[in-house]
Design a protein around this motif. Structure first.
Motif, short mmCIF file in Angstrom:
data_model
loop_
_atom_site.label_atom_id
_atom_site.label_comp_id
_atom_site.label_asym_id
_atom_site.label_seq_id
_atom_site.Cartn_x
_atom_site.Cartn_y
_atom_site.Cartn_z
N ALA A 46 5.37 -1.42 0.24
CA ALA A 46 5.31 -0.19 1.04
C ALA A 46 3.93 0.44 0.96
N ARG A 47 3.32 0.40 -0.22
CA ARG A 47 1.98 0.97 -0.37
C ARG A 47 0.96 0.17 0.44
N LEU A 48 1.13 -1.14 0.49
CA LEU A 48 0.18 -1.98 1.22
C LEU A 48 0.23 -1.75 2.73
N VAL A 49 1.37 -1.34 3.24
CA VAL A 49 1.48 -1.10 4.69
C VAL A 49 1.23 0.37 5.03
N GLY A 50 0.76 1.14 4.07
CA GLY A 50 0.34 2.50 4.37
C GLY A 50 1.33 3.60 4.07
N ILE A 51 2.43 3.30 3.38
CA ILE A 51 3.39 4.33 3.00
C ILE A 51 2.96 4.95 1.68
N SER A 52 2.75 6.24 1.68
CA SER A 52 2.28 6.94 0.48
C SER A 52 3.41 7.10 -0.52
#
Length: 349
Positions: A238-244
């Protein structure tokens, strides 16, 4: 021991479903928090207590002590965020954060100092209670859990235990040692054959069911809900696809606090809650979450309903042992999970 009378069975079932519906909400909140942030959120029950006792304060025309806690946490969170912005060499954003916190705190103080003595309608008091208690979730996340987001599950558990103790002590300071009830949202009873059920109990079940459906729609239909699901499934992905992760945590704790406050107001008319009632209530929600493996929302809700039913039946014939019976449910489930679940190291999640 009392002899179980089949005539009382429908009444006990109705009571069990009512309390079980509230436990189900808490179980869903616990599963959500654990899935997204890896925190076993022991203070979940404290939000129930704060919801009930805050509403009870409004009923007396008093400004609840919850306001002081909210303003204190808002100040600490604003200072922490301000220092973070200064380290990133963004002084203008730091000033905006501090100014925004000051304006928000002043608005809360002015609104409650004006509204509380007027003793507004019950639905207004409910909205004010939600507006006070729900923000405590993200503020606690920012001040307590976000600095520990890279810690182990054990450290996060210790922090949760400490936070639960602190909130219990603050509830004693704010509301005193006496338990309180809140007024029923609806009055009267409904007769179905020979069974008489209070309309308040039916309202609790209907509101809980509606909230569960709303959460399902939120996770299935909205981008924010899908982001939380993605974070729960794979935090790194999730972090890699831009979810903080921070934004996901703030939203998660807001939902958990709001659910807890609403649950407290729903059961307030039937159960007198004191400053120290939160731990036991939260633990029963946790039993339901454990029955769902802390991963399945439907199983957690079903497990919590089972807890409510067992507690209701045991309170009639084995009242001295009802807590033991309820909490013993954890043992076979934990044993089965330990034998069938493959352990995944935290760094591989």
């Amino acid at each position: 021991m009392q002899i179980f009378d089949t005539a009382i069975f429908p009444v006990l079932t109705a009571d069990g479903l009512t309390t079980g519906a509230v436990y189900a909400l808490l179980a869903l909140a616990l599963v959500l928090v654990f899935a997204v942030t890896r925190v076993i959120f022991i203070p979940q029950g404290e939000f129930v207590v704060f919801g009930t006792l805050t509403l009870a304060s409004f009923q007396l025309g008093k400004v609840p002590g919850t306001l002081g806690l909210l303003l204190s946490l808002l100040t600490v969170a604003a200072v922490m965020e301000g220092f973070t912005q200064l380290r990133q060499r963004q002084p203008r954003r730091a000033l905006l954060v501090l100014a925004g916190a000051a304006v928000t705190g002043a608005a809360y103080w002015a609104l409650l100092e004006w509204a509380a003595p007027l003793k507004p309608a019950l639905w207004v008091q409910v909205l004010l209670t939600l507006a006070l208690v729900a923000p405590l979730g993200p503020l606690l996340y920012r001040t307590v859990y976000q600095p520990l987001q890279n810690a182990t599950v054990l450290v996060l558990l210790i922090a949760s235990v400490a936070l639960s103790s602190v909130l219990t002590g603050l509830a004693l300071v704010f509301f005193g040692p006496e338990g309180s009830r809140t007024p029923a949202f609806v009055q009267g009873n409904l007769s179905v054959g020979q069974l008489t059920v209070s309309q308040q109990s039916l309202l609790v079940i209907l509101v809980s069911a509606a909230l569960m459906l709303a959460l399902y729609a939120f996770f299935e239909r909205t981008m924010a809900g899908k982001a939380l699901r993605a974070t729960a499934v794979n935090r790194l992905g999730a972090r890699l696809v831009g979810i903080s992760p921070s934004s996901a945590g703030l939203l998660t704790y807001t939902l958990a606090a709001g659910i807890g406050a609403l649950g407290g107001m729903l059961i307030g008319p039937t159960v007198a809650l004191g400053y120290d009632s939160g731990f036991l209530i939260g633990l029963k929600g946790f039993v339901g979450a454990i029955l769902g493996g802390l991963v399945s929302y439907p199983l957690a809700a079903a497990g919590a309903l089972l807890v409510g039913l067992i507690e209701s039946y045991a309170s009639f014939s084995l009242s001295a042992w009802k807590e033991v019976i309820v909490f013993t449910l954890i043992l076979p489930v934990l044993l089965w999970r330990s034998l069938t679940t493959r352990h995944i190291p935290e760094e591989d999640e």
